[in-house]
Design an enzyme around this catalytic site. Structure first.
Site, PDB file in Angstrom:
ATOM      1  N   GLN A  10       0.819  -1.220   0.000  1.00 54.67           N
ATOM      2  CA  GLN A  10       0.000   0.000   0.000  1.00 54.67           C
ATOM      3  C   GLN A  10       0.852   1.270   0.000  1.00 54.67           C
ATOM      4  O   GLN A  10       0.634   2.173  -0.813  1.00 54.67           O
ATOM      5  CB  GLN A  10      -0.932   0.013   1.215  1.00 54.67           C
ATOM      6  CG  GLN A  10      -1.816   1.258   1.239  1.00 54.67           C
ATOM      7  CD  GLN A  10      -2.856   1.235   2.335  1.00 54.67           C
ATOM      8  OE1 GLN A  10      -3.053   0.223   2.988  1.00 54.67           O
ATOM      9  NE2 GLN A  10      -3.524   2.339   2.546  1.00 54.67           N
ATOM     10  N   SER A  13       7.120  -0.064   2.458  1.00 53.27           N
ATOM     11  CA  SER A  13       7.206   0.317   3.870  1.00 53.27           C
ATOM     12  C   SER A  13       7.863  -0.818   4.642  1.00 53.27           C
ATOM     13  O   SER A  13       7.824  -1.975   4.220  1.00 53.27           O
ATOM     14  CB  SER A  13       5.806   0.587   4.436  1.00 53.27           C
ATOM     15  OG  SER A  13       5.104  -0.632   4.527  1.00 53.27           O
ATOM     16  N   GLY A  39       2.952  -5.916   6.016  1.00 51.60           N
ATOM     17  CA  GLY A  39       3.327  -7.291   5.687  1.00 51.60           C
ATOM     18  C   GLY A  39       3.852  -7.426   4.269  1.00 51.60           C
ATOM     19  O   GLY A  39       4.879  -8.063   4.024  1.00 51.60           O
ATOM     20  N   THR A  40       3.147  -6.793   3.311  1.00 49.45           N
ATOM     21  CA  THR A  40       3.573  -6.881   1.902  1.00 49.45           C
ATOM     22  C   THR A  40       4.860  -6.092   1.683  1.00 49.45           C
ATOM     23  O   THR A  40       5.813  -6.584   1.082  1.00 49.45           O
ATOM     24  CB  THR A  40       2.465  -6.337   0.968  1.00 49.45           C
ATOM     25  OG1 THR A  40       1.238  -7.006   1.263  1.00 49.45           O
ATOM     26  CG2 THR A  40       2.817  -6.569  -0.486  1.00 49.45           C
ATOM     27  N   THR A  44       1.111   2.121  12.740  1.00 50.74           N
ATOM     28  CA  THR A  44      -0.023   1.638  11.944  1.00 50.74           C
ATOM     29  C   THR A  44      -0.375   0.200  12.298  1.00 50.74           C
ATOM     30  O   THR A  44      -1.434  -0.279  11.955  1.00 50.74           O
ATOM     31  CB  THR A  44       0.289   1.706  10.435  1.00 50.74           C
ATOM     32  OG1 THR A  44       1.517   1.016  10.196  1.00 50.74           O
ATOM     33  CG2 THR A  44       0.425   3.136   9.964  1.00 50.74           C
ATOM     34  N   ASN A  50       6.650   8.588   8.906  1.00 50.61           N
ATOM     35  CA  ASN A  50       5.393   9.334   8.777  1.00 50.61           C
ATOM     36  C   ASN A  50       5.287  10.470   9.784  1.00 50.61           C
ATOM     37  O   ASN A  50       4.760  11.531   9.477  1.00 50.61           O
ATOM     38  CB  ASN A  50       4.197   8.388   8.934  1.00 50.61           C
ATOM     39  CG  ASN A  50       3.924   7.614   7.657  1.00 50.61           C
ATOM     40  OD1 ASN A  50       4.434   7.971   6.599  1.00 50.61           O
ATOM     41  ND2 ASN A  50       3.141   6.558   7.740  1.00 50.61           N
ATOM     42  N   ASN A  70       2.354  11.864   0.982  1.00 44.43           N
ATOM     43  CA  ASN A  70       2.925  11.258  -0.228  1.00 44.43           C
ATOM     44  C   ASN A  70       3.377  12.311  -1.231  1.00 44.43           C
ATOM     45  O   ASN A  70       4.371  12.128  -1.931  1.00 44.43           O
ATOM     46  CB  ASN A  70       1.918  10.303  -0.869  1.00 44.43           C
ATOM     47  CG  ASN A  70       1.678   9.085   0.007  1.00 44.43           C
ATOM     48  OD1 ASN A  70       2.512   8.747   0.835  1.00 44.43           O
ATOM     49  ND2 ASN A  70       0.542   8.428  -0.164  1.00 44.43           N
ATOM     50  N   GLU A  97      26.559   7.067  -8.704  1.00 45.64           N
ATOM     51  CA  GLU A  97      27.243   8.138  -7.973  1.00 45.64           C
ATOM     52  C   GLU A  97      26.699   8.305  -6.563  1.00 45.64           C
ATOM     53  O   GLU A  97      27.431   8.664  -5.651  1.00 45.64           O
ATOM     54  CB  GLU A  97      27.115   9.464  -8.725  1.00 45.64           C
ATOM     55  CG  GLU A  97      28.209   9.675  -9.745  1.00 45.64           C
ATOM     56  CD  GLU A  97      28.099  11.039 -10.404  1.00 45.64           C
ATOM     57  OE1 GLU A  97      28.321  12.053  -9.727  1.00 45.64           O
ATOM     58  OE2 GLU A  97      27.775  11.079 -11.597  1.00 45.64           O
TER      59      GLU A  97
END
EC number: 3.6.5.-
Length: 455
Positions: A11, A144, A148-149, A183, A210, A232, A258
């Site tokens: 996400q 992030s 989990g993902t 979160t 965040n 964002n 570089e």
């Protein structure tokens, strides 16, 4: 052409991706449908190949521009918003890879079970995109640490990219767990596990947290309750500044390799601190001069940092200042000289010069509705400083509190993970903290030795 492929995982990765591609399109004059707008550089140059933005966009036979990016998530909701949103025609449907069940904030699901089933199809899409590149430079991976993902699949993807494209640069943009705002409860577990898994597979990791971004939005932009969209778009300005030298012409351009060469003194110490200036609301913009000296000074103030830590307690190993807009090298030189003369900003003694400068003449682009005012010049500072170890020790402390009671561990073991991986990952982070300590300590020892000699 030196192409770069962006991979947005989970996400956070996908939503930051939306903000970044919205900004890139504005900067290059590309409409939401992928076709050049009237004032686009394509019309000015007659060919996108003359211009650097072929590094981030590929051109189809019909004259449409397609981002060199892949969106990946284990559940479809977030990517479905892209599929139906204003930029739905910009991306090729094959660039969106979604599964049917999410990682439930569990690193093990993203890395070992659900993610493992999907990784091959993701790599196949990346392979096809890489085949369309004439001289692939590397990958930018956005994810992030806490989800989990982002943590599990992000780590697995970096492992596989390192296996298949070992010689290419791998840069990460990672959302790091904030000190106070959380979160999910298991954020510390996911973050420690993913850091351990990616430490050897990433060349350079730019972290943002965040809470630091919330504070910047509240204080500098007068947004009382910042949304993820505000955050964002702020992060997108930073990413745009870092990648501007890859996409535009300039007198002092910096390419992907570089960054590593100038910012990473030892392979494991590859977590530069990111600072951006000026971040001002439209109401304040008219009252500030934003001279090169002023915006450079602001970069050394803790309140403009994207990660909560105090750089005054640590030492700088290397600093990269990326200017864009109306900036001339002489002003930059003067600003840097004045910074060096300050006693508060301390460099390690084995890196006396310490400053890498990049200048891109394309001014920062204003995104309508972002809350950030249009300015004629900006600077993004990437600094490798020992004070970022503060962030690691905070994270390790939270991990220890939970792991001492083995809280939530069964969810990870149930997904086929060995419990030993927890202690292995924790030991690796303890070693990382020690690495930072030693790097700073060398300077302290030398200083004490010199003081003794003088005495």
């Amino acid at each position: 052409m030196r192409e770069v492929i962006s991979v947005h995982v989970g996400q956070a990765g996908v939503q930051i991706g939306n903000a970044c591609w919205e900004l890139y399109c504005l900067e290059h004059g590309i409409g939401p449908d992928g076709f050049p707008t009237e004032n686009s550089e394509v019309h000015k140059n007659n060919s996108y190949l003359n211009d650097g933005f072929g590094t981030f966009f590929s051109e189809t036979g019909q004259g449409k521009f397609v981002p060199r990016s892949i969106y990946v998530d284990l559940e479809p909701n977030v990517i479905d918003q892209v599929r139906t949103g204003p930029y739905k025609d910009l991306f090729h449907p094959e660039q969106m890879v979604t599964g049917k069940e999410d990682a439930s904030n569990n690193y093990a699901r993203g890395h070992y079970t659900v993610g493992k089933e999907m990784i091959d199809s993701v790599l196949e899409r990346i392979r096809r995109m890489a085949d369309n590149c004439s001289g692939l430079q590397g990958f930018l991976v956005f994810h992030s640490f806490g989800g989990g993902t982002g943590s599990g699949l992000g780590a697995l993807l970096l492992e596989r990219l390192n296996m298949e494209y070992g010689k290419k640069s791998n840069l990460q943009f990672s959302v790091y767990p904030a000190p106070q705002v959380s979160t999910s409860v298991v954020e510390p577990y996911n973050s420690v596990l993913t850091t351990h898994a990616t430490l050897d597979n990433s060349d350079c990791t730019f972290m943002v947290d965040n809470e630091a971004c919330y504070d910047i939005c509240r204080r500098n932009l007068d947004i009382e309750r910042p949304t993820y969209e505000n955050l964002n778009r702020l992060i997108a300005q930073v990413v745009s500044s870092i990648t501007a030298s890859l996409r535009f012409a300039g007198s002092l351009n910096v390419d992907l390799n570089e960054f590593q060469t100038n910012l990473v003194p030892y392979p494991r110490i590859h977590f530069p601190l990111v600072t951006y200036s000026p971040i001002v609301s439209a109401a304040k913009a008219f009252h500030e001069s934003n001279s090169v000296q002023e915006i450079t000074n602001q970069c050394f103030e803790p309140y403009n940092q994207m990660v909560k830590c105090d750089p005054r307690t640590g030492r700088y190993m290397a600093t990269c200042l990326l200017y864009r807009g109306d900036v001339i090298p002489r002003d930059v030189q003067a600003a840097v000289t004045s910074i060096k003369s300050r006693r508060t900003i301390q460099f390690v003694d084995w890196c006396p010069t310490g400053f890498k400068i990049g200048i891109c003449y394309e001014p920062p682009q204003h995104v309508p509705g972002s809350g950030i005012a249009k300015v004629n010049r900006a600077v993004c500072m990437l600094s490798n400083t020992t004070s970022i170890a503060e962030a690691w020790s905070r994270l390790d402390h939270k991990f220890d509190l939970m792991y001492s009671k083995r809280a939530f561990v069964h969810w990870y073991v149930g997904e086929g993970m060995e419990e030993g991986e927890f202690s292995e990952a924790r030991e690796d982070l303890a070693a990382l903290e020690r690495d930072y300590e030693e790097v700073g300590q060398d300077s302290m020892d030398n200083e004490m030795y010199e003081a003794d000699e003088e005495y």
